[in-house]
Design an enzyme around this catalytic site. Structure first.
Site, mmCIF file in Angstrom:
data_model
loop_
_atom_site.group_PDB
_atom_site.id
_atom_site.type_symbol
_atom_site.label_atom_id
_atom_site.label_comp_id
_atom_site.label_asym_id
_atom_site.label_seq_id
_atom_site.Cartn_x
_atom_site.Cartn_y
_atom_site.Cartn_z
ATOM 1 N N LYS A 21 14.311 -21.833 4.721
ATOM 2 C CA LYS A 21 13.478 -22.924 4.566
ATOM 3 C C LYS A 21 13.453 -23.712 6.008
ATOM 4 O O LYS A 21 12.185 -24.400 6.282
ATOM 5 C CB LYS A 21 14.280 -23.736 3.478
ATOM 6 C CG LYS A 21 14.152 -23.594 2.203
ATOM 7 C CD LYS A 21 15.168 -24.341 1.124
ATOM 8 C CE LYS A 21 15.087 -23.611 -0.149
ATOM 9 N NZ LYS A 21 16.114 -24.195 -1.072
ATOM 10 N N GLN A 65 21.037 -28.097 -1.294
ATOM 11 C CA GLN A 65 20.987 -26.644 -1.874
ATOM 12 C C GLN A 65 22.047 -26.484 -3.048
ATOM 13 O O GLN A 65 23.345 -26.687 -2.797
ATOM 14 C CB GLN A 65 21.420 -25.816 -0.616
ATOM 15 C CG GLN A 65 21.324 -24.275 -1.021
ATOM 16 C CD GLN A 65 19.911 -23.756 -1.079
ATOM 17 O OE1 GLN A 65 19.061 -24.082 -0.525
ATOM 18 N NE2 GLN A 65 19.829 -23.067 -2.349
ATOM 19 N N ASP A 88 12.306 -30.944 -4.313
ATOM 20 C CA ASP A 88 12.724 -29.719 -5.119
ATOM 21 C C ASP A 88 12.380 -29.972 -6.520
ATOM 22 O O ASP A 88 12.344 -29.222 -7.275
ATOM 23 C CB ASP A 88 14.423 -29.621 -5.044
ATOM 24 C CG ASP A 88 14.751 -28.461 -4.494
ATOM 25 O OD1 ASP A 88 14.074 -27.611 -3.826
ATOM 26 O OD2 ASP A 88 16.049 -28.209 -4.044
#
Ligand code: NAD
Length: 264
Positions: A21, A65, A88
């Site tokens: 990412k 994460q 997200d």
């Protein structure tokens, strides 16, 4: 645009995802920052960090994460991230707006899949879409997006999960089959209709002593045997994983532009 990521612990797969990412941010000219914590970090410390990022106007998007250590509540973490920085798309406010087809950040993986369908010009309206898996981050939002009154969308959707019975009979009726299970090569050719579109979300590491790393990545679909029956099929790796990054970067760009507002 500036994306921040929080990484807890030293899980190999999580390290790889976050590193890619960050690398992808660089490639498209975004700023990025990574905040690392040991897996002994307390929930309060993480919440403090999230709050300080929420209040930092130089940061547009924030992701934490997953998975997190057991002593940390994923729900509390998810709900503490400002919905305006939730690139997200996991915050319940974003997911609620998604259900109502209102401005929001879509979860990155389903968003990437929608972009993939759009890019390939695959008709979804009126088709039967079967989604296997009902997680909050993939299967459930995928089923909602495919059934929304939008393009892509307007499909007739069946959402299958671990308690579904006679799964093969259902999947064989799918014009579009989306597998998000996490079981290597679970979807076999006898489960797929001739001409179907098959999208493989699974990313599973399996041991392979012939590779340098000692493992290789496989998906939820038995690609070699299923592919000959399909009109389209997405590979693993190199399919949905890449599109998830696209979804994340697009969300970050939208966040930098302030496109999704929650205060009126
Ligand atoms: P999860 O474990 O939260 O959910 C798995 C789902 O599969 C559950 O809803 C469960 O009901 C269903 N399931 C399990 N066994 C089943 C069975 N025998 N029959 C029918 N349904 C069954 O997983 P997740 O977070 O949704 O991830 C699924 C897979 O997708 C994993 O391999 C994950 O690594 C991968 N993933 C990939 C990306 C990407 O960017 N490509 C992003 C997120 C997740």
């Amino acid at each position: 645009p500036h994306l921040s990521a929080i990484l807890v612990g030293a899980d190999g797969a999580s390290e790889t995802y976050v590193a890619s990412k960050i690398k992808n941010c660089k490639e498209v000219g975004f700023e990025s920052s990574l905040f690392r914590f040991p897996d002994t970090v307390t929930e309060a410390e993480l919440l403090d960090k999230i709050n300080s990022i929420n209040n930092d106007s130089s940061i547009d998007g924030l992701l934490v994460q997953l998975p997190l250590p057991k002593h940390i509540s994923v729900q509390r973490i998810t709900e503490t991230i400002s919905p305006e920085k939730d690139v997200d798309g996991f915050h319940p406010l974003n997911q609620g707006r998604m259900v109502q087809n209102l401005p929001c950040y879509l979860p990155a993986t389903p968003y990437g899949i929608m972009l993939m369908l759009e890019h390939e010009g695959i008709t979804t309206a009126g088709k039967h879409c079967v989604v296997i898996g009902r997680s909050n981050i993939v299967g459930m939002p995928m089923s909602i997006l495919m059934s929304r009154n939008a393009d892509p969308g307007n499909a007739t959707v069946t959402l299958c999960h671990s308690r579904s019975t006679d799964l093969s009979a259902i999947t064989r009726t799918a014009d579009i089959l989306i597998a998000a299970i996490g079981k290597p090569r679970f979807v076999t050719s006898d489960m797929v209709k001739e001409g179907a579109v098959v999208i493989d979300v699974g990313i599973i590491r399996i041991e392979d002593s012939s590779t340098k790393s000692g493992y290789r990545i496989t998906g939820d679909v038995d690609f070699e045997n299923v592919a000959p029956k399909c009109s389209y099929i997405s590979p693993v790796p190199g399919g949905v994983g890449l599109m998830t990054i696209v979804g994340l970067l697009k969300n970050t760009l939208r966040a930098a532009k302030g496109e999704v507002k929650f205060s009126f």
